[in-house]
Motif scaffolding. Structure first.
Motif, short mmCIF file in Angstrom:
data_model
loop_
_atom_site.label_atom_id
_atom_site.label_comp_id
_atom_site.label_asym_id
_atom_site.label_seq_id
_atom_site.Cartn_x
_atom_site.Cartn_y
_atom_site.Cartn_z
N ASN A 21 -2.53 11.35 9.52
CA ASN A 21 -1.16 11.44 9.04
C ASN A 21 -0.99 10.52 7.82
N PRO A 22 -0.38 11.01 6.75
CA PRO A 22 -0.19 10.16 5.57
C PRO A 22 0.75 9.00 5.88
N ALA A 23 0.31 7.80 5.56
CA ALA A 23 1.13 6.62 5.82
C ALA A 23 1.96 6.29 4.60
N PRO A 24 3.26 6.10 4.75
CA PRO A 24 4.10 5.77 3.59
C PRO A 24 3.82 4.36 3.10
N ASP A 25 4.05 4.16 1.84
CA ASP A 25 3.86 2.84 1.24
C ASP A 25 5.12 2.01 1.46
N LEU A 26 5.05 1.08 2.42
CA LEU A 26 6.21 0.27 2.78
C LEU A 26 6.01 -1.21 2.43
N GLN A 27 5.14 -1.47 1.46
CA GLN A 27 4.85 -2.86 1.13
C GLN A 27 6.08 -3.59 0.60
N ASP A 28 6.89 -2.89 -0.15
CA ASP A 28 8.05 -3.53 -0.76
C ASP A 28 9.36 -3.22 -0.01
N ILE A 29 9.25 -2.58 1.16
CA ILE A 29 10.44 -2.19 1.90
C ILE A 29 10.38 -2.79 3.30
N SER A 30 11.42 -3.48 3.69
CA SER A 30 11.54 -4.00 5.04
C SER A 30 12.53 -3.12 5.80
N ILE A 31 12.02 -2.44 6.83
CA ILE A 31 12.86 -1.53 7.60
C ILE A 31 14.01 -2.30 8.25
N VAL A 32 13.69 -3.47 8.81
CA VAL A 32 14.72 -4.25 9.50
C VAL A 32 15.81 -4.68 8.53
N GLU A 33 15.40 -5.17 7.36
CA GLU A 33 16.39 -5.61 6.38
C GLU A 33 17.25 -4.43 5.91
N THR A 34 16.64 -3.26 5.77
CA THR A 34 17.40 -2.09 5.34
C THR A 34 18.44 -1.70 6.39
N VAL A 35 18.05 -1.71 7.67
CA VAL A 35 18.99 -1.37 8.75
C VAL A 35 20.11 -2.38 8.81
N VAL A 36 19.77 -3.66 8.67
CA VAL A 36 20.80 -4.71 8.73
C VAL A 36 21.78 -4.57 7.58
N GLN A 37 21.29 -4.30 6.39
CA GLN A 37 22.18 -4.14 5.24
C GLN A 37 23.07 -2.91 5.38
N ASP A 38 22.51 -1.82 5.89
CA ASP A 38 23.30 -0.59 6.02
C ASP A 38 24.37 -0.71 7.11
N SER A 39 24.02 -1.39 8.22
CA SER A 39 24.96 -1.49 9.34
C SER A 39 25.92 -2.66 9.19
N GLY A 40 25.53 -3.70 8.47
CA GLY A 40 26.40 -4.85 8.28
C GLY A 40 26.41 -5.82 9.44
N PRO A 42 23.73 -8.46 12.11
CA PRO A 42 22.40 -9.06 12.20
C PRO A 42 21.50 -8.39 13.22
N ASN A 43 22.06 -7.78 14.26
CA ASN A 43 21.27 -7.15 15.31
C ASN A 43 20.85 -5.76 14.85
N GLY A 44 19.60 -5.66 14.39
CA GLY A 44 19.12 -4.38 13.89
C GLY A 44 19.02 -3.31 14.96
N VAL A 45 18.77 -3.72 16.22
CA VAL A 45 18.67 -2.74 17.30
C VAL A 45 20.00 -2.03 17.51
N SER A 46 21.10 -2.80 17.55
CA SER A 46 22.42 -2.18 17.68
C SER A 46 22.73 -1.30 16.48
N GLY A 47 22.29 -1.72 15.32
CA GLY A 47 22.50 -0.90 14.13
C GLY A 47 21.81 0.45 14.23
N ILE A 48 20.60 0.46 14.79
CA ILE A 48 19.88 1.72 14.96
C ILE A 48 20.55 2.59 16.03
N ILE A 49 20.91 1.97 17.16
CA ILE A 49 21.47 2.73 18.28
C ILE A 49 22.81 3.34 17.93
N PHE A 50 23.67 2.56 17.27
CA PHE A 50 25.04 3.01 17.02
C PHE A 50 25.27 3.50 15.60
N ARG A 51 24.20 3.62 14.80
CA ARG A 51 24.39 4.14 13.46
C ARG A 51 23.28 5.12 13.09
#
Length: 220
Positions: A21-40, A42-51
């Protein structure tokens, strides 16, 4: 016909082994930081579950509701127990009530601040259900049932589900409340409200199931 299924299964297995499977280049991207910024929040898990996966969370709440209805349906034709045994010794009662008090406080904390720290609506609901269960094993079923009916717990459970679905649909449409200041108690838009609604739903639903099983099965 079964040989076709066998060959298809072997071909699919070989595909997993040979074709990477082709792996995306995520060297410059932090998934956790992206979720936190989008949800507003600090708890990234709640951001994923409820957003990010709110569509799945809606059906998780619905499935829990159906499970409660199923418990009522499956036990409706059975004869209630004439005698329900419970803890009557004073040390056990004191320890259970103390544990229930602590667990209830933890449940409130997780529901209110679940978007800021580890926790959330589901964990808060489980803690609330645990507190109710600890009280139930030291109290008479009639007393627990009377409180359940006096406070219209069944109605509030259904109301919490309906409000949750309405807020979730509004969020999925694209309408969001202001995120507020990161880390503040009132932040994350609608996520804190969804947390509290899920906590109420799970706790009251657990209460209903506990009453049903104690009435027809006794203390498990």
């Amino acid at each position: 016909m079964k040989w076709i299924y066998i060959v298809a299964g072997i071909a699919l297995f070989v595909k997993f082994l040979i074709m990477p499977n082709p792996a995306p280049d995520l060297q410059d991207i932090s998934i956790v930081e992206t979720v936190v910024q989008d949800s507003g929040i600090p708890n990234g898990v709640s951001g994923i579950i409820f957003r990010n996966r709110l569509y799945d969370t809606i059906f998780e709440v619905v499935v829990f509701t159906i499970a409660i209805m199923g418990a009522y349906f499956l036990l409706a034709n059975e004869k209630p127990l004439s005698t329900v045994y419970r803890f009557t010794d004073q040390p056990s009662i004191i320890l259970a009530r103390l544990g229930a008090t602590i667990t209830a406080l933890v449940s409130i904390e997780l529901a209110i601040r679940g978007h800021l720290s580890p926790g959330g609506g589901f964990a808060a609901g489980v803690a609330g259900g645990t507190a109710i269960g600890l009280v139930a094993i030291t109290s008479s079923p009639e007393w627990m049932q009377a409180i359940y009916q006096r406070w219209h717990a069944a109605m509030w459970e259904k109301v919490s589900v309906l409000i949750f679905i309405v807020l979730a649909v509004i969020t999925l449409v694209g309408v969001e409340l202001p995120h507020g200041e990161m880390g503040a108690l009132v932040s994350g838009g609608v996520i804190p409200l969804l947390n509290i609604l899920v906590a109420i739903k799970v706790a009251l639903g657990s209460w209903a199931v506990i009453l049903v099983f104690i009435r027809y099965r006794g203390l498990l």
